[in-house]
Design an enzyme around this catalytic site. Structure first.
Site, mmCIF file in Angstrom:
data_model
loop_
_atom_site.group_PDB
_atom_site.id
_atom_site.type_symbol
_atom_site.label_atom_id
_atom_site.label_comp_id
_atom_site.label_asym_id
_atom_site.label_seq_id
_atom_site.Cartn_x
_atom_site.Cartn_y
_atom_site.Cartn_z
ATOM 1 N N ASN A 1 0.804 -1.217 0.000
ATOM 2 C CA ASN A 1 0.000 0.000 0.000
ATOM 3 C C ASN A 1 0.847 1.282 0.000
ATOM 4 O OD1 ASN A 1 0.686 -0.670 2.701
ATOM 5 N ND2 ASN A 1 -0.974 0.588 3.499
ATOM 6 N N GLY B 1 1.792 -5.044 7.560
ATOM 7 C CA GLY B 1 0.808 -5.776 6.759
ATOM 8 C C GLY B 1 -0.386 -6.157 7.598
ATOM 9 N N SER B 2 -1.035 -7.231 7.226
ATOM 10 C CA SER B 2 -2.266 -7.637 7.899
ATOM 11 C C SER B 2 -1.975 -8.244 9.267
ATOM 12 C CB SER B 2 -3.023 -8.655 7.044
ATOM 13 O OG SER B 2 -2.358 -9.903 7.045
ATOM 14 N N THR B 3 -2.956 -8.152 10.138
ATOM 15 C CA THR B 3 -2.833 -8.759 11.464
ATOM 16 C C THR B 3 -2.675 -10.267 11.353
ATOM 17 O OG1 THR B 3 -4.131 -6.978 12.448
ATOM 18 C CG2 THR B 3 -3.990 -9.020 13.701
ATOM 19 N N GLY C 1 0.829 -10.954 10.381
ATOM 20 C CA GLY C 1 1.691 -10.534 11.485
ATOM 21 C C GLY C 1 1.734 -11.566 12.601
ATOM 22 N N GLU D 1 3.708 -3.644 12.430
ATOM 23 C CA GLU D 1 2.712 -2.587 12.218
ATOM 24 C C GLU D 1 1.613 -3.224 11.388
ATOM 25 O OE1 GLU D 1 0.347 -0.420 10.585
ATOM 26 O OE2 GLU D 1 1.929 0.483 9.366
ATOM 27 N N CYS E 1 -3.613 1.790 6.642
ATOM 28 C CA CYS E 1 -3.939 1.279 7.976
ATOM 29 C C CYS E 1 -4.480 2.375 8.888
ATOM 30 C CB CYS E 1 -2.703 0.649 8.612
ATOM 31 S SG CYS E 1 -2.077 -0.779 7.728
ATOM 32 N N GLU F 1 7.977 2.514 15.370
ATOM 33 C CA GLU F 1 8.901 2.909 14.319
ATOM 34 C C GLU F 1 8.993 4.433 14.303
ATOM 35 O OE1 GLU F 1 8.759 -0.062 10.754
ATOM 36 O OE2 GLU F 1 6.679 0.397 11.278
#
Length: 460
Positions: A138, A214-216, A219, A236, A270, A439
């Site tokens: 993204n 990325g996606s949960t 992750g 994240e 996000c 971050e």
């Protein structure tokens, strides 16, 4: 004998605005990841031993080359990610700024002297070694730099795995790093599939840390795989951010800015404020103001300077977004091009239930819901009624309320009378299932180091 699944040897890169193939990129294998780790390990030793001033100088030279190629990098981002030209230029500039900011921290990455009896106690911030950065599709350029710039500045080598759909800017950045004089193999880009190159990077014993955006769901998988080696992670992940509008807010400004708070990058963000919570006494007036703001958003060719929103990244993402918007749903809709490409119009649903999937899931598209609330307590309850906690906005003229609600909302990053979540000079990250760690900001370099304590006896 069970047949092994077929592995793609290359990936076709599509232009999301047209669906056309614009490039073909080789897919990194697990064996090639192993070779890359070995090369990075060797390069990192020399990089860590270099004088801090020399590391800083090379990173600034890297930043200068990025600045000189902003137009080229932005053009790649438009073609591979469908970003608007203005956004893409900002993203390339953000990479430049991150490298400059990280370079400024190289000579300030210091330990401490701790008072103890019988001697001198000092700490050193030692680089971890080889860091794996897994970047999303993204925001391919800036998010790749969020991990890469501070990791390099702290004395590490970096292996960057971009998303399969958006590797072109990452590959070009690696070329610019070499041209700037960074050691060969210190910063390598490994395009490929997540379940091949990504898994190999996560599971490799020579990789000390994984930074993933990325996606949960993915992750959690990376976190579980990293646990087997007690490997450090920064994650994240997803978000379902609220945009809370109180009755005392500047309604005209809140309504005028609300569309791009969830339509930027076609909602593939996000931090997108996709849950618009409006105090009931101004709910109807807010919708009156919101409708023309949504309907006037210019959706179209991302290379056109006038365009405010481009396409979704892929056909699969388009189908996912469509699945969240029922036929006949009440709401506000903008327009989008017909024909080739992955287009979905700006959409605001005004009759969705607070516990419906479109109001609780991360849609990752240009779709928002408007939900009414009665008072401050209900606003906080609705804001927190999700598994995520990444970002959000609060609109009010009452400073006390702004502070109370900011402390009560479970999110890592909030803005008051603004939708600005991300600055390279301030920390960024989520709570709950939106992630782990932070971050950016002044502590970014330290996140890529290990604290070593040394006691020196002064006793005779």
């Amino acid at each position: 004998m069970q047949q092994q699944p077929h592995r793609a040897t290359e990936h076709q890169i599509l232009n999301p605005a047209t669906g056309e193939v614009i490039a073909t990129v080789p897919a990194t294998t697990a064996a090639e990841v192993d070779t890359a780790v070995a090369r990075a390990t060797a390069a990192q030793r020399g990089w860590a031993a270099a004088a801090p001033a020399d590391r800083a100088r090379l990173l600034r030279r890297f930043a200068l080359l990025v600045d000189e190629h902003i137009g080229e990098l932005a053009g790649l981002e438009v073609r591979e990610a469908g970003h608007t030209l203005g956004n893409a230029r900002w993203e390339a500039g953000n990479v430049r700024d991150l490298l400059d900011y990280a370079a400024g921290g190289v000579e300030r990455l210091s330990g401490r002297q701790i008072p103890v009896a019988g001697g001198l106690d000092v700490t050193f911030l030692e680089p971890l070694g080889v860091v794996g950065v897994i970047a999303p599709w993204n925001f391919p350029m800036p998010i790749a730099a969020w991990g890469t710039a501070p990791a390099l500045a702290a004395g590490n080598a970096v292996l960057l795995k971009p998303a399969e759909t958006t590797p072109l800017t990452a590959l070009r950045l690696a070329e610019l790093a070499l041209a700037a004089g960074l050691p060969e193999h210190l910063f390598q880009v490994l395009p490929g599939a997540g379940d091949e190159a990504g898994d190999a990077l996560v599971e490799h014993p020579g990789v000390a840390k994984i930074v993933f955006t990325g996606s949960t769901r993915v992750g959690k998988r990376i976190m579980a795989k990293s646990a087997a080696r007690v490997k450090r992670v920064t994650l994240e992940l997803g978000g379902k951010s609220p945009n809370i509008v109180f009755a005392d807010a500047d309604l005209e400004r809140a309504a005028a800015t609300a569309p791009m708070a969830f339509l930027d990058n076609a909602g593939q963000d996000c931090c997108a404020r996709t849950r618009v919570l409006v105090q009931r006494e101004v709910h109807d007036r807010f919708l009156e103001l919101l409708a023309p703001a949504v309907e006037s958003v210019v959706v179209g060719d991302p290379s056109d300077e006038r365009t405010q929103m481009g396409p979704l990244i892929s056909a699969a993402q388009l189908e996912r977004v469509r699945s969240y918007v029922p036929d006949g749903a009440k709401g506000i809709r903008g327009s989008a091009p017909a024909g080739p490409g992955f287009w979905f119009p700006p959409t605001v649903l005004t009759d969705a239930a607070a516990d419906s999937p479109v109001a609780t899931d991360e849609v990752f598209g240009p779709v928002a819901v408007v939900l009414p609330f009665e008072d401050e307590d209900e606003a906080v309850r609705l804001a927190n009624a999700t598994d995520y906690g990444l970002s959000g906005s609060i609109w009010t003229r009452d400073v006390g309320r702004a502070l109370r609600v900011s402390r009560a909302v479970a999110a890592g990053n909030l803005s008051v009378n603004s939708h600005s979540s991300v600055r390279y000079g301030t920390p960024f990250g989520g709570v709950k299932q939106s992630g782990l760690g932070r971050e950016l900001g002044p502590d970014a370099l330290a996140a890529f180091t290990e604290t070593k304590n040394v006691f020196i006896s002064t006793e005779a």
